[in-house]
Motif scaffolding. Structure first.
Motif: not given
Length: 97
Positions: A6-19
């Protein structure tokens, strides 16, 4: 739970909506300890995190109990969707929900 591809950080997505995609993601087993890592591996209970969320900084799971608990809870929820709560307790022995 989450794949390195996925090359996305799970917590960046979860906490910041950063995909946004990131290089150098690090594998984090949801359940710690030698036995926990082996079981996390067996059941696919891993997430991929940027260094900031894995080992460095105040939000890193190795520095932030809340974020560590979030991953454990989500791992249990994922496991229980495929199996059951009883099986979770039999395998992991601790309830995180």
């Amino acid at each position: 739970m989450h794949y390195k591809g996925d090359r996305t950080c799970w917590l960046c997505m979860r906490l910041n909506g950063d995909y946004d995609t990131r290089e150098g993601l690090q594998e984090h087993h949801a359940i710690p300890g030698t036995a926990g890592r082996k079981l996390s591996e067996r059941y696919g209970l891993k997430v991929y995190l940027c260094r900031h969320h894995h080992t460095d900084g105040p939000e890193a799971v190795h520095n932030n109990v809340g974020n560590m608990q979030l991953i454990k809870r989500k791992a249990q929820e994922a496991f229980e969707r495929a199996y059951s709560h009883e099986e979770w307790m039999e395998v992991f022995g601790k309830n995180y929900i």
